[in-house]
Design a protein around this motif. Structure first.
Motif, PDB file in Angstrom:
ATOM      1  N   LEU A  37       0.833  -1.214   0.000  1.00  0.00           N
ATOM      2  CA  LEU A  37       0.000   0.000   0.000  1.00  0.00           C
ATOM      3  C   LEU A  37       0.868   1.265   0.000  1.00  0.00           C
ATOM      4  O   LEU A  37       0.628   2.197  -0.766  1.00  0.00           O
ATOM      5  N   VAL A  38       1.900   1.265   0.842  1.00  0.00           N
ATOM      6  CA  VAL A  38       2.665   2.506   1.003  1.00  0.00           C
ATOM      7  C   VAL A  38       3.644   2.793  -0.147  1.00  0.00           C
ATOM      8  O   VAL A  38       4.275   3.836  -0.157  1.00  0.00           O
ATOM      9  N   VAL A  39       3.767   1.829  -1.070  1.00  0.00           N
ATOM     10  CA  VAL A  39       4.626   2.140  -2.238  1.00  0.00           C
ATOM     11  C   VAL A  39       3.789   2.390  -3.490  1.00  0.00           C
ATOM     12  O   VAL A  39       4.325   2.425  -4.608  1.00  0.00           O
ATOM     13  N   GLU A  40       2.488   2.548  -3.320  1.00  0.00           N
ATOM     14  CA  GLU A  40       1.653   2.896  -4.487  1.00  0.00           C
ATOM     15  C   GLU A  40       2.039   4.294  -4.967  1.00  0.00           C
ATOM     16  O   GLU A  40       2.430   5.147  -4.164  1.00  0.00           O
ATOM     17  N   PRO A  41       1.891   4.542  -6.279  1.00  0.00           N
ATOM     18  CA  PRO A  41       2.370   5.816  -6.839  1.00  0.00           C
ATOM     19  C   PRO A  41       1.820   7.067  -6.172  1.00  0.00           C
ATOM     20  O   PRO A  41       2.447   8.124  -6.229  1.00  0.00           O
ATOM     21  N   THR A  42       0.651   6.948  -5.514  1.00  0.00           N
ATOM     22  CA  THR A  42       0.069   8.143  -4.890  1.00  0.00           C
ATOM     23  C   THR A  42       0.662   8.417  -3.505  1.00  0.00           C
ATOM     24  O   THR A  42       0.386   9.449  -2.903  1.00  0.00           O
ATOM     25  N   LYS A  48       9.751   9.259  -2.537  1.00  0.00           N
ATOM     26  CA  LYS A  48      11.077   9.205  -1.881  1.00  0.00           C
ATOM     27  C   LYS A  48      11.916   8.083  -2.477  1.00  0.00           C
ATOM     28  O   LYS A  48      13.125   8.243  -2.693  1.00  0.00           O
ATOM     29  N   LEU A  49      11.278   6.931  -2.760  1.00  0.00           N
ATOM     30  CA  LEU A  49      12.023   5.798  -3.334  1.00  0.00           C
ATOM     31  C   LEU A  49      12.532   6.146  -4.727  1.00  0.00           C
ATOM     32  O   LEU A  49      13.695   5.878  -5.061  1.00  0.00           O
TER      33      LEU A  49
END
Ligand SMILES: CC(C)(COP(=O)(O)OP(=O)(O)OC[C@H]1O[C@@H](n2cnc3c(N)ncnc32)[C@H](O)[C@@H]1O)[C@@H](O)C(=O)NCCC(=O)NCCS
Ligand SMILES: Nc1ncnc2c1ncn2[C@@H]1O[C@H](COP(=O)(O)OP(=O)(O)OP(=O)(O)O)[C@@H](O)[C@H]1O
Length: 264
Positions: A37-42, A48-49
């Protein structure tokens, strides 16, 4: 509300154990799902990644596209320094999501929540769980299961295992160990046995909602973990890249060992 931590090593069987726990209608927070969930584009983590690793970690190497999980995995599992950076970006976001969900369960009057966190003992969340369950299988079984499940090469699978502390060290810290060394039916039986051992007492559950007892019981959980010691200090580990302090293992006489009937 009783919060129980479920952990283990890669492909040791946490998700399979989680399914049995959920079949008992016990709420479960899955950290691997939150990590997605936390690496979704939004999400702010995505930006940051991309800023640090570049678009090379994205599908088609294009900004705005989802993470290329295999590519990103290859980078972070083969390089400890890169993994530390990725963890530093992703883990605080996961921790916030876990705490948010725990609060929501608490507000709904839930009596027991299980948090499935692969890196429970490496981070800070072990501090807030009343019990630690470790799902164990030997490294050679982990290797076979990763290769079979994810279709990875031996080299990729080994890199993923070696990116974590040896699983046997987590067993030393556990309050309950589920030995996943036999078949799936035995794993289910072992899981049910452990869940039976940790089911919350209804009296304490109700009492915990009265403010003085909320504080007392929260204090008791924190004190219990404090007395057991910081797993990052006490786990028997050679200095590994993600660790800061190492020492001898601890074992507790009160540990529940749920071994499959016909496992050696
Ligand atoms: C690198 C990623 C993209 C690989 O994705 P993939 O779909 O192949 O694997 P998945 O997310 O299902 O993870 C599988 C297992 O790998 C292990 N693992 C994942 N990340 C890490 C890590 N940073 N360090 C050590 N082990 C890890 C865990 O045992 C996890 O259960 C993904 O694992 C990721 O984003 N990792 C960073 C976030 C993280 O630390 N997650 C685990 C703790 S919540
Ligand atoms: N006792 C078992 N017998 C046969 N297969 C098993 C057993 N336990 C788990 N598996 C299989 O091994 C693989 C890994 O199990 P699972 O996905 O539950 O592990 P995990 O700890 O959640 O992994 P990860 O850390 O990668 O998320 C799965 O394909 C699962 O079906």
């Amino acid at each position: 509300m009783k919060v129980v931590g479920l952990t283990g090593g890669i492909a040791s069987g946490k998700s399979t154990v989680s399914k049995t726990i959920q079949s008992l209608n016990i709420p479960l927070i899955d950290c691997d799902l939150l990590a997605r969930l936390v690496v979704e584009p939004t999400h702010a983590c995505y930006r940051k990644l991309v800023k640090y690793f570049g678009t090379v970690i994205l599908q088609n190497q294009q900004d705005g596209q989802p993470l290329d999980r295999y590519k990103f995995g290859t980078i972070i599992f083969s390089d400890a320094a890169q993994r530390r950076v990725a963890n530093g970006i992703i883990h605080p976001a996961i921790r916030n999501e876990i705490l948010k969900r725990l609060f929501q369960y608490w507000a709904r009057g839930t009596s027991l929540v299980v948090v499935d966190v692969p890196l429970l003992l490496e981070g800070e969340l072990w501090r807030i769980v009343s019990d630690v369950i470790v799902v164990y299988c030997p490294p050679e079984t982990q290797l076979e299961r990763i290769k079979a499940r994810d279709g990875l090469s031996e080299e990729d699978a080994l890199a993923r295992i070696n990116a974590q502390r040896p699983l046997i060290e987590k067993v030393d810290y556990a309050d309950h160990v589920i030995y996943n060394t036999s078949d799936l039916e035995s794993l289910k039986t072992a899981t049910l046995k452990v869940m039976d051992a940790i089911k919350p007492n209804p009296f304490w559950t109700v009492l915990a909602y009265f403010p003085p007892f909320t504080v007392l019981l929260a204090g008791w959980v924190i004190a219990k973990r404090h007395l057991k010691g910081d797993p990052r200090k006490t786990l028997n580990s050679k200095k590994k890249d993600d660790d800061s302090v190492v020492a001898e293992p601890v074992s507790s006489p009160s540990t529940t060992h749920a071994t499959p009937a016909h496992a050696s």
